[in-house]
Design a protein around this motif. Structure first.
Motif, PDB file in Angstrom:
ATOM      1  N   ALA A 314       0.847  -1.196   0.000  1.00  0.00           N
ATOM      2  CA  ALA A 314       0.000   0.000   0.000  1.00  0.00           C
ATOM      3  C   ALA A 314       0.883   1.247   0.000  1.00  0.00           C
ATOM      4  CB  ALA A 314      -0.922   0.004   1.214  1.00  0.00           C
ATOM      5  N   PHE A 315       0.615   2.185  -0.889  1.00  0.00           N
ATOM      6  CA  PHE A 315       1.432   3.397  -0.989  1.00  0.00           C
ATOM      7  C   PHE A 315       1.428   4.183   0.321  1.00  0.00           C
ATOM      8  CE2 PHE A 315       1.840   7.966  -1.860  1.00  0.00           C
ATOM      9  CZ  PHE A 315       3.116   7.978  -2.399  1.00  0.00           C
ATOM     10  N   ASN A 316       0.328   4.171   1.051  1.00  0.00           N
ATOM     11  CA  ASN A 316       0.256   4.938   2.296  1.00  0.00           C
ATOM     12  C   ASN A 316       1.252   4.449   3.341  1.00  0.00           C
ATOM     13  OD1 ASN A 316      -1.710   6.722   1.430  1.00  0.00           O
ATOM     14  ND2 ASN A 316      -3.413   5.527   2.265  1.00  0.00           N
ATOM     15  N   ASP A 317       1.820   3.265   3.123  1.00  0.00           N
ATOM     16  CA  ASP A 317       2.805   2.710   4.067  1.00  0.00           C
ATOM     17  C   ASP A 317       4.239   2.909   3.575  1.00  0.00           C
ATOM     18  OD1 ASP A 317       0.788   1.741   5.781  1.00  0.00           O
ATOM     19  OD2 ASP A 317       0.600  -0.110   4.602  1.00  0.00           O
ATOM     20  N   ILE A 318       4.423   3.701   2.537  1.00  0.00           N
ATOM     21  CA  ILE A 318       5.725   3.787   1.881  1.00  0.00           C
ATOM     22  C   ILE A 318       6.823   4.296   2.806  1.00  0.00           C
ATOM     23  CG2 ILE A 318       5.631   6.156   0.975  1.00  0.00           C
ATOM     24  CD1 ILE A 318       6.558   3.110  -1.131  1.00  0.00           C
ATOM     25  N   LEU A 319       6.485   5.097   3.810  1.00  0.00           N
ATOM     26  CA  LEU A 319       7.485   5.619   4.744  1.00  0.00           C
ATOM     27  C   LEU A 319       7.667   4.733   5.975  1.00  0.00           C
ATOM     28  CD1 LEU A 319       6.812   9.476   4.696  1.00  0.00           C
ATOM     29  CD2 LEU A 319       8.300   8.107   3.235  1.00  0.00           C
ATOM     30  N   ASP A 320       6.920   3.642   6.033  1.00  0.00           N
ATOM     31  CA  ASP A 320       7.029   2.713   7.155  1.00  0.00           C
ATOM     32  C   ASP A 320       8.059   1.642   6.796  1.00  0.00           C
ATOM     33  OD1 ASP A 320       6.767   0.896   9.193  1.00  0.00           O
ATOM     34  OD2 ASP A 320       4.567   0.866   9.164  1.00  0.00           O
ATOM     35  N   LEU A 321       9.293   1.804   7.292  1.00  0.00           N
ATOM     36  CA  LEU A 321      10.378   0.902   6.917  1.00  0.00           C
ATOM     37  C   LEU A 321      10.103  -0.538   7.329  1.00  0.00           C
ATOM     38  CD1 LEU A 321      13.576   3.012   7.697  1.00  0.00           C
ATOM     39  CD2 LEU A 321      12.353   2.746   5.532  1.00  0.00           C
ATOM     40  N   SER A 322       9.308  -0.728   8.357  1.00  0.00           N
ATOM     41  CA  SER A 322       9.041  -2.083   8.827  1.00  0.00           C
ATOM     42  C   SER A 322       8.180  -2.865   7.838  1.00  0.00           C
ATOM     43  CB  SER A 322       8.359  -2.054  10.193  1.00  0.00           C
ATOM     44  OG  SER A 322       7.089  -1.435  10.105  1.00  0.00           O
ATOM     45  N   LYS A 323       7.567  -2.185   6.885  1.00  0.00           N
ATOM     46  CA  LYS A 323       6.738  -2.867   5.893  1.00  0.00           C
ATOM     47  C   LYS A 323       7.442  -3.043   4.551  1.00  0.00           C
ATOM     48  CE  LYS A 323       2.362  -1.661   8.077  1.00  0.00           C
ATOM     49  NZ  LYS A 323       1.024  -1.043   7.937  1.00  0.00           N
ATOM     50  N   TRP A 324       8.680  -2.591   4.450  1.00  0.00           N
ATOM     51  CA  TRP A 324       9.474  -2.863   3.256  1.00  0.00           C
ATOM     52  C   TRP A 324      10.024  -4.289   3.355  1.00  0.00           C
ATOM     53  CZ3 TRP A 324      11.338   0.311  -0.931  1.00  0.00           C
ATOM     54  CH2 TRP A 324      10.742   1.566  -0.985  1.00  0.00           C
ATOM     55  N   ASP A 421       2.205   2.584  -8.163  1.00  0.00           N
ATOM     56  CA  ASP A 421       1.785   3.411  -7.029  1.00  0.00           C
ATOM     57  C   ASP A 421       2.813   4.474  -6.664  1.00  0.00           C
ATOM     58  OD1 ASP A 421      -0.541   1.971  -6.848  1.00  0.00           O
ATOM     59  OD2 ASP A 421       0.137   0.680  -5.212  1.00  0.00           O
ATOM     60  N   ILE A 422       4.104   4.152  -6.760  1.00  0.00           N
ATOM     61  CA  ILE A 422       5.129   5.111  -6.356  1.00  0.00           C
ATOM     62  C   ILE A 422       5.132   6.322  -7.275  1.00  0.00           C
ATOM     63  CG2 ILE A 422       7.619   5.472  -6.098  1.00  0.00           C
ATOM     64  CD1 ILE A 422       7.865   2.620  -5.147  1.00  0.00           C
ATOM     65  N   VAL A 423       5.125   6.081  -8.599  1.00  0.00           N
ATOM     66  CA  VAL A 423       5.115   7.190  -9.558  1.00  0.00           C
ATOM     67  C   VAL A 423       3.848   8.014  -9.404  1.00  0.00           C
ATOM     68  CG1 VAL A 423       4.964   7.763 -12.008  1.00  0.00           C
ATOM     69  CG2 VAL A 423       6.653   6.100 -11.216  1.00  0.00           C
ATOM     70  N   LYS A 424       2.697   7.343  -9.335  1.00  0.00           N
ATOM     71  CA  LYS A 424       1.431   8.072  -9.201  1.00  0.00           C
ATOM     72  C   LYS A 424       1.333   8.774  -7.851  1.00  0.00           C
ATOM     73  CE  LYS A 424      -1.332   5.150 -12.289  1.00  0.00           C
ATOM     74  NZ  LYS A 424      -2.489   4.219 -12.380  1.00  0.00           N
ATOM     75  N   GLY A 425       1.778   8.080  -6.800  1.00  0.00           N
ATOM     76  CA  GLY A 425       1.645   8.639  -5.461  1.00  0.00           C
ATOM     77  C   GLY A 425       2.447   9.907  -5.252  1.00  0.00           C
ATOM     78  N   MET A 478       4.687  14.999   3.056  1.00  0.00           N
ATOM     79  CA  MET A 478       4.159  15.606   4.278  1.00  0.00           C
ATOM     80  C   MET A 478       2.926  14.856   4.767  1.00  0.00           C
ATOM     81  SD  MET A 478       6.239  17.969   5.130  1.00  0.00           S
ATOM     82  CE  MET A 478       5.244  18.833   6.363  1.00  0.00           C
ATOM     83  N   ARG A 479       2.056  14.472   3.836  1.00  0.00           N
ATOM     84  CA  ARG A 479       0.840  13.749   4.210  1.00  0.00           C
ATOM     85  C   ARG A 479       1.186  12.394   4.826  1.00  0.00           C
ATOM     86  NH1 ARG A 479      -1.883   9.876   1.727  1.00  0.00           N
ATOM     87  NH2 ARG A 479      -0.781  10.169  -0.249  1.00  0.00           N
ATOM     88  N   LEU A 480       2.120  11.703   4.199  1.00  0.00           N
ATOM     89  CA  LEU A 480       2.506  10.389   4.698  1.00  0.00           C
ATOM     90  C   LEU A 480       3.225  10.484   6.034  1.00  0.00           C
ATOM     91  CD1 LEU A 480       3.783   8.856   1.341  1.00  0.00           C
ATOM     92  CD2 LEU A 480       1.665   8.272   2.527  1.00  0.00           C
ATOM     93  N   SER A 481       4.016  11.550   6.215  1.00  0.00           N
ATOM     94  CA  SER A 481       4.742  11.737   7.465  1.00  0.00           C
ATOM     95  C   SER A 481       3.810  12.022   8.627  1.00  0.00           C
ATOM     96  CB  SER A 481       5.757  12.884   7.325  1.00  0.00           C
ATOM     97  OG  SER A 481       6.699  12.608   6.316  1.00  0.00           O
ATOM     98  N   ALA A 482       2.669  12.631   8.322  1.00  0.00           N
ATOM     99  CA  ALA A 482       1.725  13.027   9.370  1.00  0.00           C
ATOM    100  C   ALA A 482       0.824  11.880   9.827  1.00  0.00           C
ATOM    101  CB  ALA A 482       0.859  14.180   8.874  1.00  0.00           C
ATOM    102  N   GLN A 483       0.896  10.757   9.135  1.00  0.00           N
ATOM    103  CA  GLN A 483       0.030   9.617   9.478  1.00  0.00           C
ATOM    104  C   GLN A 483       0.387   9.017  10.828  1.00  0.00           C
ATOM    105  OE1 GLN A 483      -1.177   7.859   5.094  1.00  0.00           O
ATOM    106  NE2 GLN A 483       0.379   6.864   6.268  1.00  0.00           N
TER     107      GLN A 483
END
Length: 483
Positions: A314-324, A421-425, A478-483
């Motif tokens: 899920a793109f919304n988890d892209i900044l969550d390293l534990s899900k890579w 998702d990465i390009v679009k996101g 910024m949006r992803l960081s604020a989650q």
């Protein structure tokens, strides 16, 4: 920006990346030392065309990328830039040579109109000072006869010319025969011995055996631009000028590791099992670091090695390293693999949570590691492979990655799809796909900006100057960081 600063910046930029000259490579090579670490020959027209610049008669036309850069300039700076572009015919558009001498880069080529170039430099930079008959402008640009050099260190330039007079690169057959031609955007020849000898880290890492193995060898590769693609091919040559094959040093890749990888894997690299000769060199190099007991574990390697990275589903988890998903695998002897897993499980006594599952072991670091929280790692011996991953290990994944590795001794793929998702996101203008492979005596790679209507270099410029992309990417971050 002052005019003299613009002149220097312009010439430095084009000398290193774009401009070229038409004199034969033989004449230029006679002034380059034979033992230089690296020589690069560039074709300006290929770079300029790929950057979206074309000359129609006496008029330059630019594509979207360069126009985006020009739009950020003041009218005065843009006027100066156009004057400099119009003055380029002083230099021919065919060949430039950039070489390394004692860790210092030097660029050189022939000028078709040395008098006009000298007059223009003097007008903009003032009268030159003289060193042994060479005219030096602003401590950077050097002229003599129909030759021009760009050098950050004049003393090193003079030393390199003295060395070239004694032993020029033109006398080295591997260099003179493989320096390339005008059909290539660039040709690079690296003297392996010189690069290794000048690298202190090689000696620190006990690399004497690596140095000896490749003493007298050269690595060559060329670059061609084709629309939104860049194609690179290379080879290694021994001291006798014979192309070196990796066929006897690396076995063909076993593609079974691809079943470990998610379908959205963006990076995967692999190589076949190294020969005993290569393994022994690795062992001896590590032994030089004081690691005396590594031999049994290197000798236990009996198959292909691979490394891969996949983002969260899920793109919304892209900044969550534990899900890579980061996965490392190697064909390995079962007894030694179980020994390694056993030693890892002993970390339970060091405040690491260890959970033994049916076919793998999970290791949990309490409190996580930096941004990786929870920090889970999995280790197991599965289908003849010793596997480590940041996600539960499974061989049931479905993907099309095997075709990228089948039959190759070494290979890799990097793919961020234009419709993914990465390009679009992040609002990127296009995607990027790269394929690399090594077989016998050839190393080949191809990179493409998928979905880009621009040439390769212009695609980079467009992405770097696309304000909407930058805003969208910043907003998404910024949006992803604020989650």
């Amino acid at each position: 920006m002052k005019t003299n600063h613009l002149i220097v910046a312009f010439f430095a930029f084009f000398a290193i990346t774009l401009i070229s000259c038409s004199e034969s490579e033989e004449n230029v090579l006679t002034s380059i030392p034979a033992d230089t670490g690296m020589i690069v020959r560039l074709n300006a027209d290929k770079f300029l065309t790929s950057a979206g610049a074309q000359k129609d008669g006496n008029t330059w036309t630019f594509g979207q990328g360069i126009e985006n850069i020009l739009a950020t300039m003041t009218s005065g700076t843009r006027s100066e830039f156009m004057k400099l572009m119009d003055a380029l015919p002083v230099l021919d558009y065919e060949n430039i040579y950039v070489y390394e001498y004692k860790s210092s880069p030097i660029a050189t080529c022939i000028t078709k109109h040395p008098g006009a170039l000298a007059d223009g430099l003097e007008k903009e930079l003032g009268k030159p000072h003289k060193i042994d008959g060479y005219s030096v402008y602003n401590h950077v640009i050097i002229l003599k006869g129909n030759r021009v050099w760009i050098a950050e260190n004049i003393d090193k330039l003079m030393d390199s010319l003295e060395d070239a007079a004694k032993s020029p690169a033109s006398n080295v057959d591997i260099i003179s025969k493989n320096i390339g031609n005008k059909d290539k955007a660039a040709t690079v020849i690296a003297n392996y011995s010189a690069l290794l000898a000048h690298n202190p880290y090689i000696q620190m890492a006990g690399g004497k055996d690596i140095y000896n193995m490749y003493e007298g060898h050269f690595v060559t590769y060329s670059i061609v631009f084709d629309s939104n693609k860049m194609l690179v091919d290379g080879s290694m040559y021994d001291r006798d000028g014979k192309a070196v094959s990796i066929a006897g040093k690396l076995a063909p890749i076993e593609t079974s590791f691809t079943r470990l990888l998610p379908a959205n894997t963006i990076l995967a690299v692999a190589s076949g099992k190294p020969s005993d000769e290569v393994s022994n060199i690795i062992i001896e190099s590590l032994s030089g670091l004081g690691i005396q007991d590594v031999r049994p574990y290197i000798e236990a390697l009996n198959g292909s090695m691979a490394f891969a990275v996949a983002p969260p589903s899920a793109f919304n988890d892209i900044l969550d390293l534990s899900k890579w998903t980061l996965t490392i695998s190697a064909g390995y002897d079962k007894a030694k693999a179980e020994e390694i897993i056993g030693m890892a499980e002993d970390m339970e006594t060091h405040d690491i949570n260890v959970t033994r599952l049916a076919d793998q072991t999970r290791f949990n670091v309490p409190g996580g590691i930096g941004l990786m929280n929870p920090a889970n790692f999995y280790l197991g011996y599965i289908d003849g492979m010793l596997v480590a991953s940041t996600q539960p290990i499974s061989t049931d994944h479905k993907n099309s990655l095997a075709a990228n590795f089948n039959g190759h001794s070494s290979a890799g793929v990097f793919d961020i799809p234009a419709d993914g998702d990465i390009v679009k996101g992040f609002g990127a203008p296009f995607g990027l796909e790269c394929h690399m492979s090594g077989d016998d005596d050839k190393f080949i790679s191809e990179c493409e900006f998928t979905g880009s209507p621009y040439p390769f270099i212009e695609s980079i410029i467009v992405a770097a100057t696309d304000k909407k992309f930058h805003r969208d990417a910043a907003d998404a971050f910024m949006r992803l960081s604020a989650q």
